[in-house]
Design an enzyme around this catalytic site. Structure first.
Site, PDB file in Angstrom:
ATOM      1  CG  ASP A   1      -2.192   0.873   0.918  1.00 36.69           C
ATOM      2  OD1 ASP A   1      -2.108   1.746   0.030  1.00 36.69           O
ATOM      3  OD2 ASP A   1      -3.224   0.691   1.587  1.00 36.69           O
TER       4      ASP A   1
HETATM    5  C1  BGC Z   1      -5.064   3.192   0.217  1.00 38.56           C
HETATM    6  C2  BGC Z   1      -5.281   2.189  -0.882  1.00 38.56           C
HETATM    7  C3  BGC Z   1      -5.148   2.838  -2.224  1.00 38.56           C
HETATM    8  C4  BGC Z   1      -3.799   3.494  -2.305  1.00 38.56           C
HETATM    9  C5  BGC Z   1      -3.502   4.140  -3.644  1.00 38.56           C
HETATM   10  C6  BGC Z   1      -3.831   4.039   0.016  1.00 38.56           C
HETATM   11  O1  BGC Z   1      -3.808   5.102   0.891  1.00 38.56           O
HETATM   12  O2  BGC Z   1      -4.992   2.515   1.458  1.00 38.56           O
HETATM   13  O3  BGC Z   1      -6.543   1.598  -0.733  1.00 38.56           O
HETATM   14  O4  BGC Z   1      -5.325   1.899  -3.235  1.00 38.56           O
HETATM   15  O5  BGC Z   1      -3.726   4.501  -1.302  1.00 38.56           O
HETATM   16  O6  BGC Z   1      -4.279   5.242  -3.874  1.00 38.56           O
END
Ligand code: BGC
Length: 762
Positions: free
Chosen positions: A284
């Site tokens: 993530d």
């Molecule tokens: C989130 C994810 C997301 C990623 C990219 C993160 O902060 O937890 O769910 O896909 O950002 O935007």
């Protein structure tokens, strides 16, 4: 082999790999890898958010991303739905380094430009076909823009409505979550691992157990036993792997004292070896760098450890490009560790056909034909009708089109509240508002009626928190420029001049979603005040609830004449809600998350254990049993609950046999009758309870559901086939077992309303 047994799958998987001849893809990638420099390989493991994650900037010479691209140090870019920008990035990537095409990721969560109900709402349809269709349309729209990788589905099971991200998932049940996970994967990817130009890689997130964050606080630690994790939470991740999910995103939380992004047990032992997942895992955003905060080591150490644990791609931490070379020189990692991760990413690009044509996903023609088309918006309206949960109705709904209606509330004219969270490429301000939808059908007046919250600081954070975080120099508009009293007075005057009030209240998107956990999940105070003033007029009040999470609604449930929970219903929200309010559609959705009476009951979920001192849900307080002194155990609205404009009765529950051999099957049947005066859809639910087992088992577990359409006055027979697989669980040694003995088989209209009989398994 039973691939569920965590311990035994490894040897079998290795022996299959050893005797498989090399495919064309393997040969291609062997050759490519042999020609790549170490830096180029590490570059493939690096993912950055696009320049202009929110606004549509172009790549400039000075851009950090452009510099990395020129050196071949990016494997992909995410977060832009601007085809020109993506094309520009692809051109730079191809002309630099090893000339390897980029993959383009995006948070396409519940639609792309056309937006569908938020995922929690989608799950309340209990309709995998609907979810698959939603994902299919989203994939087509995203793909026409050049995107070939979507960061969806989010399949984290959540039992605690304080967690803002409950809105992004499929609720609290692992079985339903698994069925929906499969539907998402097939919708995005199709049914094989060849990708047409309108199919994209799915990314299952957040692996794993992110939804069990302690106290519902985002990014918080997770404390679960392996057994509870496997039985209560992991099914959706597993179902997605079995459906062929191409990639996973590791989660922010720790599990067993090890951050998920470096958790070898989760990524390697379970996902890859036991479940046979063959794709790549991305962290993530900044999750590798956050492992330093978790207290595991410096960036170099955590990057090395994450890579070795099976994490292939680093999103936004620069841990891999910044430190892996040094770790290799020091002998902390091997080149084989880097090659393994790089190969997995190259394989994904190969399967997407990017080596044949790096621009195959861009198409102006497809964009013009597919994106935000009338057809897609019609589908969004149709789906949104099916995702509204009628929580209460004293008979006032559906409303006649002749009614004089006062539409009041701060969510009535809020297009963003229809769009909902995580809709980065949506036309968020174009979504049909509740006011638009309702006023197209009836003679209506409007008043905003109240602020969101009485506290100005809270109001500011809720309304503008996202802009404050992302838009440098954002000017905050005046907060509470008009008094709450004046707003209520206007709403009350309009209510008095109407036959019925439709109060549009609830959560704006920034009150749920990522980074929006709450300790108080009641309706915001300013809006409660408005409802009380409306109630005092004596006019009937229909509450249209916009929300991304269960709320505590004990007063509202008593005081309102009807409550229609519409969640954030998407691009066509206002139209779809009006369809239900005025009877063009009959609501059929049912909750997939428990609505508590009080926040103090959380975590609250239907598939809980019995404890040694159980206490009936609605019984009064009693000393020395498992209950509260100041509240009953029962939720306000249980899992599986939802009303219709008609009514259904269940009768004649029966089993085809009262005993079942381990290798046999049995059919459980029930007759469902529509006893009302209009046709309706009913979601029939089957639960089991393992009465005695070697480990404690939940009081109820969903194991089947069917949605049936029944004409007024008609009956249908609904059949479910059960085998030992449906009655199995992970025992204390994490073996997947069905233990002989008695099981209660229950069928009904919600987890609270079931009829049961006993099945003996031997
Ligand atoms: C989130 C994810 C997301 C990623 C990219 C993160 O902060 O937890 O769910 O896909 O950002 O935007």
């Amino acid at each position: 082999m039973n691939v569920r047994n965590i311990t035994f799958a490894l040897a079998a998987a290795l022996s299959i790999a050893a005797c498989t001849p090399k495919s064309g893809m393997d040969k291609y990638i062997d050759d490519l890898l042999s020609r790549m420099t170490l830096e180029q390989k590490i570059g493939q493991l690096n993912l950055h958010s696009a320049p202009g994650f929110i606004s549509a900037e172009k790549v400039t010479e000075e851009d950090e991303n452009a510099k990395l691209l020129r050196q071949g140090l990016l494997g992909g870019i995410y977060g832009s739905g601007d085809p020109e920008l993506l094309r520009q990035c692809q051109e730079i990537a191809l002309s630099s380094g090893a000339g390897i095409p980029l993959i383009f990721g995006m948070d396409v969560i519940h639609g792309h430009e056309t937006v569908f109900p938020v995922p929690l709402a989608l799950s309340t349809s209990w309709n995998p076909e609907l979810v698959e269709r939603m994902a299919r349309i989203s994939a087509k729209e995203a793909a026409a823009t050049g995107i070939n990788w979507v960061f969806s589905p989010m399949v984290d099971i959540c039992r605690d409505a304080r967690w803002g991200r409950i809105v992004e998932g499929g609720g609290e049940d692992p079985y339903l979550g698994g069925e929906l996970a499969k539907a998402y994967i097939h919708g995005y990817q199709g049914y094989d691992d060849k990708y047409d130009t309108d199919e994209v890689l799915a990314c299952v997130k957040h692996y794993a157990l992110y939804g069990a964050a302690l106290a519902g606080r985002d990014y918080n630690s997770v404390f679960l036993s392996r057994q509870e994790a496997m039985n209560g939470y992991m099914d959706p991740y597993k179902a997605a792997a079995e459906a062929g999910a191409a990639s996973y995103m590791s989660s922010f939380n720790e599990f067993e004292g090890i951050p998920a992004s470096m958790n070898e047990w989760l990524m390697d032992d379970v996902l890859r070896k036991a479940w046979g997942f063959g794709g790549f895992i991305v962290s993530d955003a900044t999750a590798i760098a956050e492992e330093v905060n978790h207290g595991i080591g410096d960036l170099q150490e955590v990057s090395a450890r994450s890579l070795q644990a099976g994490l292939d791609m680093d999103m936004n931490s620069d841990g891999y490009i910044g430190t892996l070379k040094k770790s290799l020189e020091k002998g902390r990692i091997t080149e084989a560790d880097i090659d393994r991760a790089c190969r997995r990413i190259l394989e994904a690009k190969y399967k997407l056909g990017l080596f044949e044509d790096p621009f195959r996903y861009f198409s102006k023609d497809r964009y013009a034909a597919e994106v935000y088309s009338e057809e897609n918006r019609a589908a969004a309206r149709e789906m949104a009708r099916e995702c509204q949960v009628l929580l209460k109705n004293n008979g006032i709904l559906p409303l006649p089109a002749s009614a004089r209606v006062a539409v009041v509330g701060p969510l009535a004219k809020n297009a963003m509240a229809m769009t909902g969270t995580w809709a980065l490429s949506s036309r968020r301000n174009e979504s049909i508002t509740l006011w638009q939808g309702i006023s197209e059908v009836v003679d209506a007046s409007y008043a905003e009626g109240s602020w969101l919250f009485k506290d100005a600081h809270l109001e500011e954070n809720v309304r503008y928190g996202l802009y404050k975080a992302f838009v440098p120099g954002f000017q905050i508009p005046p907060i509470h420029p008009v008094s709450q009293e004046a707003m209520i007075a206007e709403a009350v005057a309009k209510a008095r001049r109407s036959d019925v009030v439709i109060a549009c209240v609830g959560e704006v998107p920034n009150l749920n979603g990522e980074g929006s956990s709450r300790v108080d999940i009641s309706l915001p105070d300013a809006q409660q005040e408005l409802l009380k003033a409306l109630k005092a007029t004596g006019k009937p009040v229909v509450m249209v609830l916009v929300t991304g999470r269960p709320l505590t609604l004990v007063w509202e449930d008593k005081a309102m004449d009807a409550i229609l929970n519409v969640w954030s219903p998407g691009t066509e929200g206002g139209h779809a809600v009006a369809d239900v309010l005025f009877g063009k559609a009959n609501p059929s959705a049912k909750l997939t998350t428990t609505f508590p009476r009080s926040v103090g009951q959380l975590p609250l979920y239907y598939n809980h254990k019995n404890t040694g001192r159980p206490h009936p849900d609605t019984a009064d307080y009693k000393k020395f049993v498992s209950c509260y002194i100041d509240e009953i155990n029962a939720p306000l609205y249980p899992f599986g609950y939802g009303l219709s404009y008609t009514s259904f009765t269940y009768s004649d529950l029966r089993l085809s046999a009262s005993e079942m051999p381990m290798d046999g099957s049995v059919t459980a049947s029930v007759t469902v009758t529509n006893t009302g005066s209009c046709a309706g859809d009913e979601i029939v639910q089957l639960y089991i309870h393992d009465i005695y087992a070697t480990s404690t088992r939940p009081v109820k577990e969903l194991k089947g559901f069917q949605k049936v359409h029944i004409a007024a006055g008609q009956s249908v027979q609904v059949d479910f086939t059960l085998t030992a697989e449906d009655l199995s669980f992970y025992n204390h040694d994490l073996e997947w077992v069905c233990e002989p003995g008695d099981f209660e088989i229950m069928i009904g209209s919600s987890s609270r309303d079931v009829q049961g009989t006993t099945l003996r398994v031997q």
